[in-house]
Enzyme design. Structure first.
Site, short mmCIF file in Angstrom:
data_model
loop_
_atom_site.label_atom_id
_atom_site.label_comp_id
_atom_site.label_asym_id
_atom_site.label_seq_id
_atom_site.Cartn_x
_atom_site.Cartn_y
_atom_site.Cartn_z
N ASP A 320 -2.03 -5.45 9.35
CA ASP A 320 -3.41 -5.38 8.84
C ASP A 320 -4.42 -6.01 9.79
O ASP A 320 -5.62 -6.02 9.51
CB ASP A 320 -3.50 -6.07 7.47
CG ASP A 320 -2.72 -5.30 6.41
OD1 ASP A 320 -2.55 -4.07 6.56
OD2 ASP A 320 -2.26 -5.92 5.44
N LYS A 347 -3.79 3.96 6.63
CA LYS A 347 -4.25 2.79 5.85
C LYS A 347 -5.47 3.20 5.03
O LYS A 347 -5.69 4.38 4.81
CB LYS A 347 -4.55 1.63 6.82
CG LYS A 347 -3.29 1.09 7.51
CD LYS A 347 -2.34 0.47 6.50
CE LYS A 347 -1.05 0.01 7.12
NZ LYS A 347 -0.06 -0.39 6.10
N ARG A 351 -7.44 3.93 10.71
CA ARG A 351 -7.98 2.79 11.46
C ARG A 351 -7.91 3.00 12.95
O ARG A 351 -8.71 2.43 13.69
CB ARG A 351 -7.23 1.51 11.07
CG ARG A 351 -7.63 1.01 9.72
CD ARG A 351 -6.98 -0.31 9.34
NE ARG A 351 -7.45 -0.70 8.01
CZ ARG A 351 -6.82 -1.53 7.22
NH1 ARG A 351 -5.67 -2.08 7.60
NH2 ARG A 351 -7.32 -1.83 6.04
C1 S3P Z 1 1.50 -4.70 2.13
C2 S3P Z 1 2.22 -4.06 3.11
C3 S3P Z 1 1.57 -3.37 4.24
C4 S3P Z 1 0.13 -3.80 4.42
C5 S3P Z 1 -0.61 -3.84 3.12
C6 S3P Z 1 0.04 -4.83 2.17
C7 S3P Z 1 2.23 -5.32 1.01
O1 S3P Z 1 1.59 -1.97 3.99
O2 S3P Z 1 -0.54 -2.94 5.31
O3 S3P Z 1 -1.97 -4.23 3.31
O4 S3P Z 1 1.63 -6.11 0.26
O5 S3P Z 1 3.42 -5.01 0.86
P1 S3P Z 1 2.87 -1.05 4.40
O6 S3P Z 1 3.95 -1.37 3.46
O7 S3P Z 1 2.36 0.36 4.23
O8 S3P Z 1 3.15 -1.40 5.82
#
Ligand code: S3P
Length: 442
Positions: A320, A347, A351
């Site tokens: 992130d 996302k 991004r």
């Molecule tokens: C998150 C995992 C990440 C991250 C998101 C929060 C989580 O996503 O980008 O903001 O809380 O498990 P991904 O699982 O798609 O990588």
């Protein structure tokens, strides 16, 4: 739309705390709703994404109450949720919809998920695939997009699932489904991702095994249909939010900033590693364990940065943080190369191209590939700025470009700062409190 503008205002100074960790807050509510008895949560992030998860678990029949600065979740125990009376609206939150899809996939009723335009453009197939193997059925729009209906499995099956993309959300969805499966559910992750779910499951009393496998991967096994018991939890400050004032202080000459009580889970700290490699003056003090997670105070001082290559294997630990790293890279000397970042395209916005477009508009030279980005730093003098950047319903793009404007030659405007409320309520006030000049644009 709430356009905002950030005008150069250096130095930045002070000692601040940031709101609670978003990932941990979602999980605290969801596991509280899976446990038997009362869970008391302190430090919960009271931002739109987490409040959407809170509303969803209420719709699933769980009583949740605010008691002063604490939230109390009255969990019905594993398998005890009720069919929701209306659609579950997760707003902008990918974590909310994917984790809850896992949770309801092993309850034998039908749930409907909806979200805003950004969430409705994001892929859900990544959670539907394993949950379908467990026995749940799904209906979505084309491309596996919301709205999505889920019929939970009446006779769920234990599975072993190897993650095709490094995703803590998919891992967590499978484990949450596994809570109500007779037998052991196993997730294999070739690259480790944030492990808040595993830590919290253990805290709630679940039997969960985590083994290291070759090339840095992990195998996580959860025995299903165990009783989880209500617990007390404390949520640390979100490093992914702290990253914005932190980079602002790095690039604003003369700054010194302390960020207190920030979660430093090693699967989240890739940005700190990268910034250190860039020459950032960062130190961690007062390192301690706060409940389930390690926390520290972070002290940061401005200074020159140099471009670096971010190795692809570090991407999950800073997934992130690329929008704000892009800002640091714009202020650095030399080229910063980001590789293996194709996931950024799915996302809250794409991004990868949003960073490329925004930086170009602010006078920075970039080269964009399908899953990589090269950013040529402004070489010592402040970058130009002076652009109006579209944020595409993406909180992190909005905050990153408002940070860009803190030290650029000209102000930077974002077309909509509204989405910041999904993760970091009070962002502009907090930044202005340390010396920034972020205001509503005309
Ligand atoms: C998150 C995992 C990440 C991250 C998101 C929060 C989580 O996503 O980008 O903001 O809380 O498990 P991904 O699982 O798609 O990588």
């Amino acid at each position: 739309m709430t356009p905002m503008v950030s005008s150069p205002a250096c130095p930045l100074a002070g000692a601040i705390t940031v709101p609670g960790d978003k990932s941990i807050s979602h999980r605290a509510l969801i596991l509280g709703a899976s446990a038997m008895g009362v869970s008391r949560i302190r430090g919960l992030l009271e931002a739109e994404d987490v409040l959407a998860t809170l509303a969803a678990i209420r719709r699933l029949g769980v009583k949740v109450e605010a008691a002063g600065s604490e939230w109390q979740v009255h969990g019905p125990g594993v398998g005890g949720l009720a069919e929701p009376t209306g659609a579950l609206d997760l707003g902008n939150s990918g974590t909310g919809v994917r984790l809850l899809a896992g949770l309801v996939a092993t309850h034998s009723f039908v749930s409907f998920f909806i979200g805003d335009d950004s969430l409705s453009a994001r892929p859900m197939k990544r959670v539907m695939d394993p949950l379908d193997q467990i026995g749940a059925s799904f209906w979505t729009r084309s491309g596996g997009r919301l709205p999505m209906a889920v019929r939970g499995a009446a006779d769920p099956l234990p599975i072993t699932y190897r993650l095709p993309v490094a995703s803590a959300q998919v891992k967590s969805a499978v484990l949450l489904a596994g809570l109500n499966v007779p037998g052991t559910t196993t997730v294999i992750e070739p690259q480790p991702t944030r492990d808040h779910t595993e830590r919290m499951l253990r805290h709630f009393g679940a039997e969960i095994e985590v083994e290291d496998i070759d090339a840095g991967g992990r195998r996580i096994s959860l025995a299903g249909q165990q009783e989880l018991l209500g617990r007390d939890l404390v949520v640390p400050g979100d490093l992914s939010s702290a990253a914005f004032p932190l980079v602002a202080a790095l690039v604003c000459p003369g700054s010194r900033l302390t960020l207190r009580n920030i979660g430093i889970n090693p699967l989240r700290t890739g940005l700190l590693t990268t910034l250190r490699e860039m020459g950032a003056r960062l130190s961690l003090t007062n390192e301690r364990q706060a409940g389930l997670e390690p926390v520290a105070d972070i002290v940061v001082e401005s200074g020159p940065l140099r471009g670096v290559s971010v190795p692809a294997r570090r991407v999950p630990a800073m997934i992130d943080e690329f929008p704000i790293l892009a800002v640091a890279a714009a202020y650095a000397e030399g080229v910063t190369r980001m590789t293996g970042i194709g996931e950024l395209r799915v996302k809250e916005s794409d991004r990868l191209s949003a960073m490329a477009r925004g930086l170009t508009a602010c006078g920075i030279v970039v080269e964009e590939g399908e899953d990589w980005l090269d950013i040529v730093g402004a070489q010592g003098s402040p970058p130009l700025g002076g652009a109006k950047v579209p944020t595409g319903m993406d909180h992190r793009m909005a905050m990153a470009f408002l940070v860009f404007g803190c030290a650029s030659q000209r102000p930077v405007e974002v077309d909509d700062a509204g989405p910041i409320g999904t993760s970091f309520p009070g962002f502009a006030d907090l930044m202005n409190g340390i010396g920034a000049r972020i205001e509503n644009a005309q």
